[in-house]
Design a protein around this motif. Structure first.
Motif, mmCIF file in Angstrom:
data_model
loop_
_atom_site.group_PDB
_atom_site.id
_atom_site.type_symbol
_atom_site.label_atom_id
_atom_site.label_comp_id
_atom_site.label_asym_id
_atom_site.label_seq_id
_atom_site.Cartn_x
_atom_site.Cartn_y
_atom_site.Cartn_z
ATOM 1 N N ARG A 152 -5.489 -10.842 13.081
ATOM 2 C CA ARG A 152 -5.963 -10.736 11.271
ATOM 3 C C ARG A 152 -5.824 -11.996 11.665
ATOM 4 N NH1 ARG A 152 -3.395 -5.984 11.558
ATOM 5 N NH2 ARG A 152 -2.089 -6.782 10.019
ATOM 6 N N THR A 153 -4.739 -12.759 11.684
ATOM 7 C CA THR A 153 -4.996 -14.387 10.930
ATOM 8 C C THR A 153 -6.295 -15.401 10.774
ATOM 9 O OG1 THR A 153 -2.511 -13.936 11.280
ATOM 10 C CG2 THR A 153 -3.299 -16.075 10.766
ATOM 11 N N GLU A 154 -5.740 -15.888 10.157
ATOM 12 C CA GLU A 154 -6.949 -16.975 8.633
ATOM 13 C C GLU A 154 -6.221 -18.140 8.872
ATOM 14 O OE1 GLU A 154 -9.150 -15.651 5.846
ATOM 15 O OE2 GLU A 154 -10.370 -13.499 7.098
ATOM 16 N N ALA A 155 -6.999 -19.064 9.063
ATOM 17 C CA ALA A 155 -6.078 -20.257 8.999
ATOM 18 C C ALA A 155 -6.097 -21.154 7.477
ATOM 19 C CB ALA A 155 -7.236 -21.845 9.216
ATOM 20 N N SER A 156 -4.655 -21.431 7.283
ATOM 21 C CA SER A 156 -4.294 -21.866 5.778
ATOM 22 C C SER A 156 -4.042 -23.373 5.611
ATOM 23 C CB SER A 156 -3.510 -20.351 5.351
ATOM 24 O OG SER A 156 -2.485 -20.954 4.197
ATOM 25 N N ALA A 157 -4.628 -23.935 4.141
ATOM 26 C CA ALA A 157 -3.617 -24.660 4.239
ATOM 27 C C ALA A 157 -2.336 -25.235 3.377
ATOM 28 C CB ALA A 157 -4.449 -25.700 3.114
ATOM 29 N N THR A 158 -1.989 -23.657 3.273
ATOM 30 C CA THR A 158 -0.564 -23.544 2.995
ATOM 31 C C THR A 158 0.012 -22.897 4.454
ATOM 32 O OG1 THR A 158 -1.083 -23.337 0.722
ATOM 33 C CG2 THR A 158 1.124 -22.438 1.839
ATOM 34 N N PRO A 159 1.419 -23.658 4.694
ATOM 35 C CA PRO A 159 1.765 -22.888 6.347
ATOM 36 C C PRO A 159 2.521 -21.777 6.069
ATOM 37 C CG PRO A 159 3.025 -25.313 5.566
ATOM 38 C CD PRO A 159 1.345 -24.865 4.717
ATOM 39 N N LEU A 160 3.091 -20.554 6.528
ATOM 40 C CA LEU A 160 3.967 -20.048 5.973
ATOM 41 C C LEU A 160 5.028 -20.270 5.869
ATOM 42 C CD1 LEU A 160 3.867 -16.245 5.655
ATOM 43 C CD2 LEU A 160 5.125 -17.355 8.557
ATOM 44 N N LEU A 161 5.897 -21.757 7.142
ATOM 45 C CA LEU A 161 7.064 -22.190 6.841
ATOM 46 C C LEU A 161 6.857 -23.469 6.950
ATOM 47 C CD1 LEU A 161 10.408 -21.085 6.922
ATOM 48 C CD2 LEU A 161 9.700 -21.590 9.172
ATOM 49 N N HIS A 162 7.221 -24.207 5.980
ATOM 50 C CA HIS A 162 6.951 -25.477 5.753
ATOM 51 C C HIS A 162 8.416 -26.456 5.953
ATOM 52 C CE1 HIS A 162 6.825 -29.892 5.010
ATOM 53 N NE2 HIS A 162 7.233 -29.840 4.322
#
Length: 551
Positions: free
Chosen positions: A269-279
């Motif tokens: 169900r994942t959608e692209a995001s400007a904020t990564p899960l882990l940086h």
């Protein structure tokens, strides 16, 4: 061709703690000709090592050879006295263990240990033994053969120590060598050199060999014939080429199918995001006192950075000591970063786990390489899984018990296992409990640190399939740390290559076919193939080996 080894109708029994007898080897026949290398392959508990050890007339504690004969150069090892067998061990038959480090005395010099068998059996004067040892060091492609024997075991690398263990076994001029998983703990680049050295020395000396392994690609490079074992019985035997190209038995076919896990494309169900899960931003960490530059005395990870998007998987690969596991522990807060930042879903994480909130801890879980040390041996499985349910979710009583059953079902374990202790489970089952413990927290990210390295091929493939299913069901992300490139390729979208604490390259799965960094090229080209001619035809650039081989 005359057989040097002839095993007929071999039966071995084991006695359990309760006194019950179990037959673990059931009527095995095996022939080995002079100069021939025969591989024994199969899952843990299939009898590989047990059969190999009978060549020395030895059965491990709790085990007994109950029937059959083990003829080595005309002598039945089962019929000899213990004194007669001891005179043969180290001279006519020699053994190279999986862990060379465990075979060496850390307080004695290498040379004294390598030539010890010549003193015990009175084979040759000490001066001649030293010259013979140096010849073997040279034949096994060890660096500085004239002086490496003056070092202590901790002063050489793992690959060098494994070859020194082979020199220790070869110095008595044995007719038969037993190799018990001798390259399992080695990096791929080191493994290649060790395999080449073993193969050349064995062929040059016309020495027969038994090679115990669960790694089919390694076996393909060194064995003339393969014997496939399961449950103490032979399932199939044939030339290496025949077994690999046209396996007849269903179990052999299963082993081959599991060698290269199927590639995985996430469809959740994942959608692209400007904020990564882990940086991970410019992170450094290590061990020892902090120096004037703000870095620890031993800086195991230096200025590493990458992003991981929600629902995607990142692999981290590299040789032992490159900083993979240190980086995992730094991300998890077990080893606080001395520089840089770890951001999770845009939120800055405190460097130390003890400073992170319960919610921050819950969202990021780590699963370790050895389930034996990760699981509390004194606790039943229901308590191991139930603890994070109480700690993170406040579950107790019937609600907790019901959730334990649900999680056991998630990791494909029967509910009846909840009452058992870790020692009563197989390696694969223990690793599934390890995952169940992590899943109980309901995390968004699971860091997997070499979780399949100690598992058989089939069991490891099943664990990878489980990870894929859980990702689809729970919308998880993984960081997968491994030196097994086939596993990383099967589950990861991107791969970070580390060398001596630094990230040298980051690649997509497709980019593995054309890496740019010299170390990445060496690493990927050193992964054995299921092709008996692969090692003989392998040509690695000498400059790369000198610069990055680390041998």
């Amino acid at each position: 061709m005359t057989n040097l080894v002839e095993i007929r109708n071999l039966h071995v029994e084991a006695t359990t703690d309760s006194g019950r007898r179990i037959e673990i080897i059931n009527g095995i026949d095996l022939d080995i000709a002079k100069g021939e290398i025969v591989a024994l392959i199969g899952e843990s508990g299939s009898g590989k090592t047990t059969i190999a050890l009978t060549l020395m007339g030895y059965a491990r504690p709790g085990c007994k050879i109950t029937e059959g004969s083990v003829m080595v150069d005309g002598k039945d090892m089962t019929a000899l006295s213990e004194g007669q067998r001891q005179r043969i061990r180290g001279t006519e038959i020699a053994y190279v263990p999986q862990s060379a480090a465990a075979a060496f005395n850390p307080s004695a010099k290498i040379m004294d240990q390598v030539i010890e068998v010549t003193r015990i059996h009175g084979l040759m004067p000490p001066a001649k033994a030293r010259l013979r040892a140096i010849e073997l060091f040279r034949a096994l492609s060890l660096p500085d053969p004239e002086h490496i024997g003056d070092r202590y075991p901790h002063q050489v690398s793992g690959g060098q120590l494994q070859r020194l263990a082979a020199a220790m076994a070869l110095i008595g001029d044995p007719k038969v060598m037993i190799f018990d998983e001798p390259t399992t703990a080695l990096d791929v680049t080191t493994q290649i050199e060790v395999l080449k050295a073993f193969k050349s020395v064995m062929k040059a000396g016309g020495i027969a060999g038994v090679y115990v392994s669960h790694d089919l690609a390694v076996v393909a490079q060194i064995a003339d014939r393969i014997v496939v074992l399961k449950g103490g019985e032979v399932q199939e035997t044939g030339t290496t080429e025949d077994i690999l190209s046209t396996p007849k038995h269903a179990y052999t076919q299963e082993l081959l199918a599991a060698f290269e896990p199927r590639h995985f494309e996430f469809s959740g169900r994942t959608e692209a995001s400007a904020t990564p899960l882990l940086h991970i931003n410019d992170v450094s960490s290590g061990y020892g006192q902090i120096q004037a530059d703000g870095l620890p005395l031993v800086c195991a990870v230096r200025s590493v950075g990458f992003d991981l998007q929600k629902g995607r998987n990142l692999g981290i690969i590299g040789e032992s000591g490159c900083g993979k596991s240190t980086l995992a522990r730094t991300i998890a807060g077990m080893l606080p970063a001395s520089a840089g930042q770890v951001l999770f879903a845009g939120e800055k994480m405190p460097p130390a786990a003890k400073s992170r909130s319960r919610e921050q801890l819950r969202q990021m879980q780590i699963v370790f390489q050895s389930a034996d040390t990760a699981l509390n041996p004194a606790k039943p499985i229901e308590d191991i899984i139930g603890r994070p349910l109480t700690f993170y979710h406040g579950m107790k009583g019937e609600a907790r018990s019901k959730r334990v059953d649900e999680i056991l079902d998630m990791v494909r374990l029967p509910k009846s296992l909840r009452y058992r202790h870790p020692a009563e489970l197989s390696g694969g089952q223990k690793q599934r409990v390890n995952f169940a413990h992590a899943l109980a927290a309901e995390p968004k990210l699971i860091i997997c640190d070499e979780i399949t390295s100690a598992l058989d091929t089939i069991v490891a493939a099943a664990i990878i399939e489980l990870l894929k299913e859980l990702q689809r069901e729970l919308d998880l992300s993984y960081i997968f740390i491994s030196h097994d490139l086939s596993v990383v390729k099967a589950i990861c979208d991107e791969i970070v290559v580390m060398y001596r604490g630094e990230k040298v390259e980051q690649l997509t799965r497709e980019g593995i076919k054309a890496p740019e960094h010299p170390y990445s090229k060496l690493l990927f080209s050193s992964v054995p193939k299921l092709d008996p001619a692969w090692l003989d035809n392998l040509v690695l650039e000498p400059d790369l080996i000198r610069q990055y081989g680390g041998l």
